[in-house]
Design an enzyme around this catalytic site. Structure first.
Site, PDB file in Angstrom:
ATOM      1  N   GLY A 327      37.472  45.447  27.527  1.00 33.55           N
ATOM      2  CA  GLY A 327      38.102  45.018  26.289  1.00 33.55           C
ATOM      3  C   GLY A 327      38.556  43.585  26.380  1.00 33.55           C
ATOM      4  CD  GLN A 328      38.749  38.613  24.810  1.00 32.07           C
ATOM      5  OE1 GLN A 328      37.654  38.786  25.312  1.00 32.07           O
ATOM      6  NE2 GLN A 328      39.508  37.561  25.114  1.00 32.07           N
ATOM      7  N   GLY A 332      42.779  37.285  27.853  1.00 34.48           N
ATOM      8  CA  GLY A 332      41.393  37.117  28.259  1.00 34.48           C
ATOM      9  C   GLY A 332      40.742  38.481  28.434  1.00 34.48           C
ATOM     10  CB  VAL A 334      40.296  43.780  30.697  1.00 33.50           C
ATOM     11  CG1 VAL A 334      40.622  44.676  31.883  1.00 33.50           C
ATOM     12  CG2 VAL A 334      41.548  43.092  30.204  1.00 33.50           C
ATOM     13  CG  ASP A 445      52.333  42.382  22.976  1.00 33.96           C
ATOM     14  OD1 ASP A 445      52.670  42.785  21.843  1.00 33.96           O
ATOM     15  OD2 ASP A 445      51.166  42.051  23.254  1.00 33.96           O
TER      16      ASP A 445
END
Ligand code: NAG
Ligand code: NAG
Ligand code: NAG
Ligand code: NAG
Ligand code: NAG
Ligand code: NAG
Ligand code: NAG
Ligand code: NAG
Ligand code: NAG
Length: 634
Positions: A327-328, A332, A334, A445
């Site tokens: 994924g993104q 950055g 992964v 987050d």
């Protein structure tokens, strides 16, 4: 180890150990060498000139690295070279050893186009053809320790096993050094063993090189209490004493031993006893000293243990192939990867937006690495190589919570009990970040996609400490740019850029309500009066109709009163005023204690800021990452 061993043994054994300590003397003295005799280069030729330059660049690199390969010149005059120092010696000793080796190699192998020398603690090799990265196991040199053993069979098999085990570690282990040592008890003794490969080899070649060297042991060293095999691309050694602890530079024992050879055996015995007694004392002191400095060195060793080479990460991810992409994320892409030892990992390739120098980066990563909790994703290692910065995490097979929670099919896997386990695990992970770890970390987050699930669907929080990794320790408490995730941002953060641990509590509250209802907060719309999941939940709660929000998929396993209590706790966490929200430690208590009385929740924020609905993308990342999570020293 040495001191306890020696003190506890009778004098015969002490003498035996003396032999062992002096084993270097019993061997023919280094250097050992192999020179190609077929072709030679001309004096004062370009090749010679390029070789001279090569040797001097190798020896200058030896003060900063234990391994280096390079080449010099072009065309037929090109010369390739490498050196390897045993990993346990200091940089200074490595430099000394390689400098000696560069002098010896031209003396021992005059005009040879190809040569290898082994000094006591290093090897140096050059050739006119490119041997770097390729394996050649011909011409290994085996050296024994010329002592007789009573039960050689048993000993050889123990040595074989020990070194075979170390071979796996050096070849396929996480460490990037291709080096391993080990201690294995054998009868009343301890076998100390060391293996190392030149780092130009790939893992399987390192393993082949050492296996071939193991095969040479019976030939050179049968019945000897110690042995070494010198190969072009690897080295192994075993003894009954810890030869690799702190030993540095060519020892002066050589001189002592040569003298003793000429003396009568009686005189030798007396000298031996005196020397042994002296050595015991020296070793006891030295052992204590080592224990002392070991602690101090631990942080430096931390770097070596956790740094993983870019090369091995490329191999692990098929050169960062799209097929391996998981994924993104905000920092950055992964990738999923498989390390040499077979361990599966998730590799985060940080976009090169960090202003931070490598040293600061490493320091921060090492700090973050110390955060260990069963509800935090484990940071296993990192890589810094030029512009590249990568973080290597444990791989969690069940992916992230949002994928499971918001997919109607997958959500069936989450019965009510599992959901409570997940909520409790997340709460404990955040509490650890806020209060229990050595650093106080505000995640900033928290969201369903930052909670990963392990085999048993236990939650692990990811992406903590990223502000620190990106920006160093001086993260500001009030930043101009706001980047969080829509739907999870506390109002004071979304509106004013202010954050505190209470902003994380807000994020947790949103997550809790999402988990129990199976509904996303972002994108939830019921009516103008209740435009978010939070406001809708609050209204239902106040009208006594909270149970309407029960996820139909968990309704069978979900006791109504328990649902309402969790909803209540969630609403306390998402109150508009940060001051009203509980701390994580009270949240954990409320979750645990069913009879705790809970206050009346105040209104959640009516609507949430609508900016940055997406993850930041790295085209314009600059310092935005500063705002994602933050840490202040506790
Ligand atoms: C190799 O040797 C030649 C001839 O002496 C010299 O001109 C050249 O610069 C050398 N190459 C390097 C990279 O040192
Ligand atoms: C290491 O060798 C390279 C040439 O191969 C040279 O450019 C570099 O300066 C050397 N490093 C040091 C510290 O001498
Ligand atoms: C010593 O070597 C290590 C690598 O083995 C390197 O990271 C470190 O910078 C070197 N120290 C000095 C003072 O050059
Ligand atoms: C060391 O060898 C590798 C593999 O051949 C090569 O890619 C790399 O450029 C070499 N390093 C230097 C400094 O020449
Ligand atoms: C290994 O090196 C020796 C000596 O340089 C050479 O004769 C032999 O062909 C090499 N073997 C391989 C497989 O490269
Ligand atoms: C070691 O053993 C060999 C035969 O295995 C024997 O010839 C030799 O004398 C022994 N040496 C010592 C010092 O015992
Ligand atoms: C080698 O590894 C195997 C399997 O991990 C273990 O059972 C064995 O005890 C090890 N042997 C030695 C000598 O370390
Ligand atoms: C070492 O043990 C392996 C099996 O574990 C065996 O195949 C090999 O022949 C042994 N090598 C020596 C030199 O004894
Ligand atoms: C080792 O011997 C060298 C000379 O051969 C001498 O300069 C040095 O001081 C000695 N080191 C120790 C620790 O005795």
């Amino acid at each position: 180890m040495i001191h306890s061993l020696m003190i506890s043994k009778p004098i015969q054994l002490l003498l035996l150990c003396t032999f062992a300590l002096f084993s270097d003397v019993v061997f023919a003295d280094p250097p050992y060498n192999i020179c190609s005799t077929s072709i030679s280069y001309a004096k004062d030729s370009s090749f010679e000139n390029n070789l001279t330059n090569l040797l001097s660049s190798l020896s200058s690199n030896a003060s900063i690295s234990k391994f280096y390969n390079t080449s010099n010149g072009i065309g037929p005059d090109r010369v390739y070279g490498l050196y390897m120092c045993l990993d346990y010696i200091t940089n200074e000793s490595c430099k000394t050893c390689i400098t000696t080796a560069t002098e010896d190699i031209v003396k021992l192998c005059p005009l040879a186009t190809e040569a290898v020398v082994w000094e006591e603690f290093c090897l140096l090799r050059y050739s006119n053809s490119n041997f770097i990265g390729s394996l050649n196991v011909t011409g290994n040199i085996g050296l024994d320790n010329k002592q007789n053993l009573s039960e050689p069979e048993k000993f050889e098999s123990a040595v074989n096993q020990t070194i075979s085990n170390l071979t796996k570690v050096a070849s396929f282990g996480v460490s990037a050094n291709m080096y391993a040592t080990g201690e294995v008890p054998f009868e009343d003794e301890t076998i100390y063993a060391l293996v190392q490969c030149t780092r130009d080899l790939i893992a399987s070649d390192c393993s082949r090189c050492l296996q071939s060297a193991i095969g040479d042991i019976p030939g050179c060293c049968y019945a000897s209490i110690g042995g070494r095999v010198l190969s072009r691309s690897c080295y192994l050694r075993y003894e009954f004493y810890a030869f690799y602890h702190g030993a540095t530079g060519p020892t002066n024992s050589t001189t002592g031993k040569k003298e003793s050879k000429n003396n009568s055996s009686k005189l030798w015995m007396i000298t031996g006893i005196i020397v042994v007694v002296g050595l015991v004392i020296v070793f006891v002191i030295f052992g204590l000293y080592l224990v002392g400095i070991k602690r101090k060195r631990q942080s430096k060793n931390g770097i070596d243990n956790h740094q993983i080479s870019l090369g091995s990460l490329r191999v692990a991810t098929n050169n960062f192939s799209d097929l391996n992409k998981l994924g993104q994320g905000g920092f950055g892409p992964v990738y999923k990867g498989k390390l040499r030892d077979g361990q599966e990992v998730a590799i985060k390739r940080l976009s090169t937006c960090s202003e931070q120098g490598s040293e600061e980066f490493i320091n921060e990563v090492l700090l973050i690495m110390q955060l260990q909790h069963k509800n935090l994703v484990k940071l296993l290692g990192f890589c810094v190589d030029g512009e590249e910065k990568l973080l290597v995490y444990e791989f969690l097979p069940n992916g992230s919570l949002d994928v499971v929670l918001f997919d109607p099919k997958q959500r069936e896997r989450l019965d009510w009990t599992k959901r409570l386990d997940i909520i409790n695990g997340i709460a404990r992970g955040i509490l650890y970040l806020h209060e229990d770890s050595r650093l106080k970390i505000i995640h900033r987050d928290l969201k369903a996609s930052n909670v990963l699930l392990d085999y048993d669907m236990n939650p692990k929080i990811s992406d903590f400490g990223m502000a620190r990794i990106f920006a160093g320790s001086e993260g500001e408490a009030n930043t101009a740019t706001i980047v969080g995730t829509y739907g999870y941002m506390a109002p004071e953060y979304a509106m004013e850029g202010l954050y505190s641990i209470k902003s994380d509590v807000f994020g947790f509250g949103v997550l809790l309500l999402e988990i129990i209802t199976g509904k996303r907060n972002a994108g939830f719309y019921h009516s103008n009066k209740t435009p978010s999941l939070l406001s809708y939940a609050w209204h239902l709660w106040n009208e006594g109709k909270g149970l309407e929000l029960i996820d139909p998929m968990s309704v069978d396993s979900c006791p109504g009163d328990e649902f309402l209590r969790y909803m209540h706790i969630g609403l306390l966490c998402v109150q508009e005023d940060a001051y009203d929200r509980p701390t994580m430690s009270s949240v954990v208590l409320m979750l645990k204690n069913e009879s705790a009385t809970l206050g009346q929740p105040e209104r959640p924020p009516f609507s949430l800021g609508r900016f940055n609905a997406n993850e930041p993308d790295c085209q314009d990342c600059s310092l935005n990452f500063l705002t994602l999570s933050d840490i202040v020293p506790q």
